[in-house]
Scaffold this motif. Structure first.
Motif, PDB file in Angstrom:
ATOM      1  N   LYS A  30      -0.252   5.601 -11.005  1.00 18.45           N
ATOM      2  CA  LYS A  30      -1.012   5.330  -9.786  1.00 18.45           C
ATOM      3  C   LYS A  30      -0.821   3.871  -9.384  1.00 18.45           C
ATOM      4  O   LYS A  30      -0.816   2.981 -10.229  1.00 18.45           O
ATOM      5  N   CYS A  31      -0.695   3.664  -8.082  1.00 22.41           N
ATOM      6  CA  CYS A  31      -0.611   2.307  -7.538  1.00 22.41           C
ATOM      7  C   CYS A  31      -1.955   1.622  -7.769  1.00 22.41           C
ATOM      8  O   CYS A  31      -3.012   2.202  -7.532  1.00 22.41           O
ATOM      9  N   SER A  32      -1.908   0.372  -8.230  1.00 25.35           N
ATOM     10  CA  SER A  32      -3.154  -0.340  -8.545  1.00 25.35           C
ATOM     11  C   SER A  32      -3.931  -0.739  -7.295  1.00 25.35           C
ATOM     12  O   SER A  32      -5.122  -1.011  -7.362  1.00 25.35           O
ATOM     13  N   LYS A  33      -3.273  -0.733  -6.130  1.00 27.91           N
ATOM     14  CA  LYS A  33      -3.944  -1.148  -4.902  1.00 27.91           C
ATOM     15  C   LYS A  33      -4.454   0.044  -4.093  1.00 27.91           C
ATOM     16  O   LYS A  33      -5.607   0.077  -3.694  1.00 27.91           O
ATOM     17  N   CYS A  34      -3.571   1.061  -3.867  1.00 27.33           N
ATOM     18  CA  CYS A  34      -3.978   2.164  -2.992  1.00 27.33           C
ATOM     19  C   CYS A  34      -4.165   3.493  -3.727  1.00 27.33           C
ATOM     20  O   CYS A  34      -4.696   4.432  -3.167  1.00 27.33           O
ATOM     21  N   GLY A  35      -3.716   3.604  -4.975  1.00 24.78           N
ATOM     22  CA  GLY A  35      -3.917   4.821  -5.752  1.00 24.78           C
ATOM     23  C   GLY A  35      -2.860   5.885  -5.549  1.00 24.78           C
ATOM     24  O   GLY A  35      -2.957   6.976  -6.099  1.00 24.78           O
ATOM     25  N   GLU A  36      -1.819   5.593  -4.765  1.00 22.92           N
ATOM     26  CA  GLU A  36      -0.721   6.534  -4.524  1.00 22.92           C
ATOM     27  C   GLU A  36       0.156   6.625  -5.780  1.00 22.92           C
ATOM     28  O   GLU A  36       0.264   5.672  -6.545  1.00 22.92           O
ATOM     29  N   ALA A  46       3.803   3.329  -0.028  1.00 25.21           N
ATOM     30  CA  ALA A  46       2.668   3.560   0.855  1.00 25.21           C
ATOM     31  C   ALA A  46       2.057   2.244   1.364  1.00 25.21           C
ATOM     32  O   ALA A  46       1.785   2.104   2.554  1.00 25.21           O
ATOM     33  N   CYS A  47       1.836   1.288   0.457  1.00 26.28           N
ATOM     34  CA  CYS A  47       1.172   0.047   0.867  1.00 26.28           C
ATOM     35  C   CYS A  47       2.062  -1.192   0.728  1.00 26.28           C
ATOM     36  O   CYS A  47       1.685  -2.274   1.167  1.00 26.28           O
ATOM     37  N   GLY A  48       3.227  -1.072   0.107  1.00 26.94           N
ATOM     38  CA  GLY A  48       4.156  -2.203  -0.013  1.00 26.94           C
ATOM     39  C   GLY A  48       3.750  -3.243  -1.032  1.00 26.94           C
ATOM     40  O   GLY A  48       4.199  -4.385  -0.974  1.00 26.94           O
ATOM     41  N   ASN A  51       2.083  -4.982  -8.377  1.00 28.50           N
ATOM     42  CA  ASN A  51       1.218  -5.789  -9.244  1.00 28.50           C
ATOM     43  C   ASN A  51       0.077  -6.437  -8.440  1.00 28.50           C
ATOM     44  O   ASN A  51      -0.212  -7.619  -8.588  1.00 28.50           O
ATOM     45  N   LYS A  52      -0.541  -5.634  -7.561  1.00 30.95           N
ATOM     46  CA  LYS A  52      -1.690  -6.025  -6.727  1.00 30.95           C
ATOM     47  C   LYS A  52      -1.363  -7.120  -5.709  1.00 30.95           C
ATOM     48  O   LYS A  52      -2.251  -7.745  -5.163  1.00 30.95           O
ATOM     49  N   ARG A  53      -0.075  -7.383  -5.450  1.00 32.00           N
ATOM     50  CA  ARG A  53       0.329  -8.349  -4.433  1.00 32.00           C
ATOM     51  C   ARG A  53       1.172  -7.650  -3.385  1.00 32.00           C
ATOM     52  O   ARG A  53       1.984  -6.791  -3.724  1.00 32.00           O
ATOM     53  N   GLU A  54       0.997  -8.022  -2.119  1.00 31.67           N
ATOM     54  CA  GLU A  54       1.776  -7.416  -1.053  1.00 31.67           C
ATOM     55  C   GLU A  54       3.177  -8.036  -1.051  1.00 31.67           C
ATOM     56  O   GLU A  54       3.336  -9.234  -0.894  1.00 31.67           O
TER      57      GLU A  54
END
Length: 60
Positions: A30-36, A46-48, A51-54
């Motif tokens: 799972k993505c740590s930012k959006c959960g995808e 999904a969110c680009g 490691n929690k950084r864009e």
């Protein structure tokens, strides 16, 4: 000169050795930012983020 029978592998032995060479299923986390679900150590599509950084700007 013929093949040395001591070193000869039968077709069954050869094929059973090759039977274990297969592709495993993809490991997703799972993505740590959006959960995808994304492949590990890759930027989330999904969110680009990574490691929690864009990292990449994603258009909505």
């Amino acid at each position: 000169m013929s093949i040395c029978p001591k070193n000869h592998s039968s077709k069954a032995r050869r094929d059973s050795r090759r039977a274990n060479w297969k592709m495993g299923k993809m490991n997703l986390v799972k993505c740590s930012k959006c959960g995808e679900l994304v492949m590990p150590h890759r930027v989330c599509k999904a969110c680009g983020s990574y490691n929690k950084r864009e990292i990449v700007k994603v258009e909505a």
